[in-house]
Design a protein around this motif. Structure first.
Motif, short mmCIF file in Angstrom:
data_model
loop_
_atom_site.label_atom_id
_atom_site.label_comp_id
_atom_site.label_asym_id
_atom_site.label_seq_id
_atom_site.Cartn_x
_atom_site.Cartn_y
_atom_site.Cartn_z
N GLY A 591 39.68 28.28 -10.51
CA GLY A 591 39.85 27.81 -11.10
C GLY A 591 38.34 28.40 -12.36
N LEU A 592 38.16 28.42 -13.60
CA LEU A 592 36.13 29.13 -14.45
C LEU A 592 35.30 27.95 -13.42
CD1 LEU A 592 37.44 28.86 -17.89
CD2 LEU A 592 36.77 30.87 -16.45
N ASN A 593 35.77 26.72 -13.23
CA ASN A 593 34.36 25.61 -12.54
C ASN A 593 34.27 25.74 -10.77
OD1 ASN A 593 33.60 25.02 -15.38
ND2 ASN A 593 35.00 23.70 -15.72
N GLY A 594 35.38 26.69 -10.76
CA GLY A 594 35.40 26.62 -8.49
C GLY A 594 36.77 26.43 -8.21
N MET A 595 36.93 26.34 -6.69
CA MET A 595 37.86 26.28 -6.24
C MET A 595 38.13 25.30 -5.59
SD MET A 595 37.89 29.36 -3.08
CE MET A 595 37.07 28.23 -2.45
N LEU A 596 39.62 25.04 -4.40
CA LEU A 596 39.65 24.46 -4.23
C LEU A 596 40.37 24.88 -2.74
CD1 LEU A 596 41.11 21.01 -6.51
CD2 LEU A 596 38.72 21.34 -4.94
N LEU A 597 40.71 24.39 -1.85
CA LEU A 597 41.59 24.35 -0.42
C LEU A 597 42.52 23.62 0.02
CD1 LEU A 597 39.17 27.13 2.03
CD2 LEU A 597 41.24 27.89 -0.32
N PHE A 598 43.56 23.41 -0.12
CA PHE A 598 44.36 22.50 0.00
C PHE A 598 46.06 23.28 1.23
CE2 PHE A 598 48.47 20.47 -1.23
CZ PHE A 598 48.18 19.15 -1.49
N ASP A 599 45.58 22.05 2.30
CA ASP A 599 47.13 23.05 3.63
C ASP A 599 48.22 21.98 2.76
OD1 ASP A 599 46.95 19.67 3.58
OD2 ASP A 599 45.45 20.13 5.15
N GLY A 600 48.25 22.18 2.12
CA GLY A 600 49.75 20.98 1.40
C GLY A 600 49.70 19.65 1.32
N GLU A 601 48.71 18.92 1.57
CA GLU A 601 48.35 17.40 2.42
C GLU A 601 46.60 17.29 1.51
OE1 GLU A 601 49.98 15.66 5.73
OE2 GLU A 601 51.42 16.45 5.41
N ASN A 602 46.05 17.82 2.34
CA ASN A 602 44.50 17.01 1.53
C ASN A 602 43.85 18.61 1.04
OD1 ASN A 602 45.19 14.47 2.74
ND2 ASN A 602 45.54 15.72 4.28
#
Length: 645
Positions: A591-602
């Protein structure tokens, strides 16, 4: 006469005859399916049936060679004659041939009645689907009785396969040294051709056959059942990941969180009277890092990049600062750009779901009278592009075959490895568009900015080298792009054409600003049509390749409901503004304010200035997006139908 008899009973000859025998049975099964289950092929013309029938031989050969591999190795080994002619050895040889190929015939026949209900060949997922069914044996036995004519047909072929098997027989060789040299040569030559047969072709541009390659010969996904065979689909899907519906939300909730169903008619959009043409350029390996337009502050403000022509075009376009590819490979780009289907876990065209019914920008615009064509300068069939273009509804495909057959082209423009040089092929692309009926929608996939990192000899030393060998190829392809636009500007269709520019994926990255999770996916996305689009450099949106299709369709004023995982990037976003991709082993949402890495649960990683609330919103949207993707893949629900109303 003695030499002829020796050749006729030679292991290589008998092995070829036995393989041809099984191929013949596979063709009989294809004919049987066509004539005994005619409802699957209503309206199929004879010429198209022949096209599918001949195309199926490639898949039959791959399956038969796989199943016969142990037999072929044993029969072609340069063994002494007394071993070959030993009765026990020949029984083992026959069983190694018969058992796997008999199993292939049985599987093919058992699948025929099932195909009549599912309209698709069985894949390896069937073992998971029926893993908990205790009555599978009774189901099979009942099916054999209900479809007795298939059972009789299969049994007849099994008997014929045993009876018509040919065994090799060699008389004692007079010169043993010559015998072993010749037999070893036969073995090596045979292995080479067997590998070609299993792969479905040879050359660096040829990927091993996959299920999706069947789309090259059909007009609809349903027809792939005639091209493919079930042993092939089982083997090709055995190592593929079977998708699962994550079931994060109830189905009733899902559409409010994320929906791929677009109903622009609801907003009373009306199609432009001028019906602008659409030209989509997918540039091989053009990462944002290579492009000077995006990088004025890089290297302390001294960075020039390698794309002066593209820089000029981007400055006159609607260009997005935060733009991302939906995958990391060339085969991810076509579904993402043209059908708004991202890549999750593995490329869509190599999954067992690759014969799903899909739509595309070409398919939607066909309703408005658009002629469509896809162009790629590599040998036809390369990378599965031709197959996907056909499955996605493109009217025509222009590859190396069409280029070479055109008397106006330079036949010697082949780069020697992959494809026609970009400069020559883009000029050909421009000429062919001038021959199309307007309005048209076309797309071209360039090829020269690729390993082994060569440019035409006439340009040696004329382009900047850069820190990676790819850089000078980028500079050459940019030159070819500039020549294309200079020629296109002379054509009568130019002013009424929307040009969309993107890249398939990134490649060799070298600046710290790009050697990170976000940089791996940063590619240009721009819309160029000076007559209707005011240039701007947009810093307010996050855009992905899957947004190209809905952006174009909404810009043109399409009133029909259509399917796309992206959203219109040319207007203010109606939904959450994110780009989503798969960065093994995580899903990556930006997104504009940052990034997430998500493994499907966490959440495994976050960056930027995201607040706790923003992170929750991103994860909620990502879960909805993933559930829509996987559930619809499994259910073959990648187009708008009654289930969406």
């Amino acid at each position: 006469m003695q030499y002829l008899r020796r050749f006729w009973h030679h292991p290589w000859t008998t092995a070829a005859c036995n393989v041809a025998l099984v191929m013949f049975f596979y063709s009989l099964m294809r004919l049987f399916l066509y004539f005994f289950f005619p409802h699957l092929f209503l309206g199929t013309e004879t010429s198209h049936f022949i096209e599918m029938f001949l195309g199926g031989l490639r898949f039959d050969l791959t399956a038969v060679l796989y199943l016969s591999s142990a037999y072929l190795l044993l029969v072609l080994l340069p063994l002494p004659e007394h071993v070959r002619n030993n009765s026990a050895y020949q029984i083992i040889e026959k069983l190694l041939f018969y058992i796997p190929n008999a199993l292939g015939i049985i599987i093919n026949c058992m699948d025929m009645p099932y195909i009549s209900f599912t309209s698709r060949r069985t894949t390896f997922s069937v073992f998971k689907e029926f893993a908990n069914d205790d009555n599978i044996k009774s189901i099979i036995m009942e099916g054999m009785g209900d479809y007795w004519f298939v059972t009789v047909f299969g049994v007849a072929m099994l008997i014929a396969l045993w009876a018509w098997y040919r065994r090799p027989l060699l008389p004692i060789a007079l010169n043993r040294k010559k015998y072993y040299i010749c037999e070893t040569a036969f073995l090596l030559i045979s292995v080479y051709f067997i590998v070609i047969g299993i792969r479905g072709g040879f050359g660096r541009w040829t990927r091993p056959l996959t299920i999706s390659n069947a789309m090259q010969y059909v007009n609809s996904p349903r027809e792939t059942v005639l091209v493919l065979n079930t042993p092939f689909t089982l083997m090709m899907s055995a190592e593929r990941t079977t998708f699962e519906d994550p079931q994060y939300f109830q189905r009733g909730q899902l559409g409010f969180i994320c929906s791929p169903i677009h109903d622009p008619g609801y907003d009373k959009i009306h199609f432009m009277p001028s019906k602008p043409n659409v030209v989509i350029l997918i540039l091989e390996s053009f990462a944002t890092e290579h492009i000077g337009f995006y990088n004025h502050d890089l290297d302390g403000g001294t960075y020039q990049g390698f794309t002066p022509n593209l820089d000029s075009i981007l400055a006159r376009s609607v260009t997005f600062e935060h733009s991302f590819a939906a995958g990391r490979k060339s085969i991810d780009a076509m579904p993402s750009v043209l059908s708004s289907i991202p890549m999750f876990i593995e490329p869509y065209v190599t999954t067992q779901y690759s014969t799903n019914t899909v739509s595309s920008i070409a398919e939607v615009l066909k309703f408005y009278g658009y002629q469509s064509a896809f162009f790629h300068g590599a040998p036809n069939g390369s990378m599965g592009f031709q197959a996907y273009a056909r499955s996605a509804g493109f009217d025509s495909y222009y590859g190396m075959n069409e280029y070479s057959a055109d008397p106006s082209t330079d036949y010697f423009a082949f780069d020697g490895t992959w494809a026609i040089w970009d400069e020559e092929f883009l000029q050909y692309y421009c000429r062919k568009m001038s021959q199309l009926r307007e309005p048209f929608i076309t797309s071209v996939f360039t090829a020269s900015s690729h390993h082994p990192f060569r440019v035409p000899k006439r340009y040696e030393g004329q382009f900047p080298e850069g820190p990676e060998p790819l850089c000078r190829c980028i500079a050459y392809s940019d030159h070819a792009l500039g020549e294309f636009f200079r020629e296109a500007a002379k054509q009568p269709w130019f002013d009424n054409t929307l040009f969309v520019i993107t890249a398939d994926h990134t490649s060799q990255l070298y600046h710290p600003e790009y050697t990170n999770e976000e940089g791996l996916f940063r590619v240009p996305i721009a819309f160029y049509m000076p007559s209707l689009l005011k240039p701007r450099y947009d810093h307010t949106q996050v855009v992905s390749q899957v947004d190209i299709m809905p952006s174009v369709l909404d810009f043109l004023g399409v009133e029909e409901t259509y399917f796309a995982f992206g959203q219109n990037a040319l207007t203010a976003p109606k939904h959450d503004n994110y780009a989503i991709c798969y960065n093994y082993p995580n899903y990556q949402i930006m997104g504009l304010n940052g990034m997430l890495l998500f493994d499907g649960e966490n959440i495994n990683k976050s960056s930027g200035t995201l607040t706790g609330t923003e992170q929750k919103q991103m994860v909620r949207y990502l879960k909805g997006y993933l559930q829509q993707y996987f559930s619809r893949m499994i259910e073959d629900h990648l187009t708008v139908d009654e289930r969406d109303k």
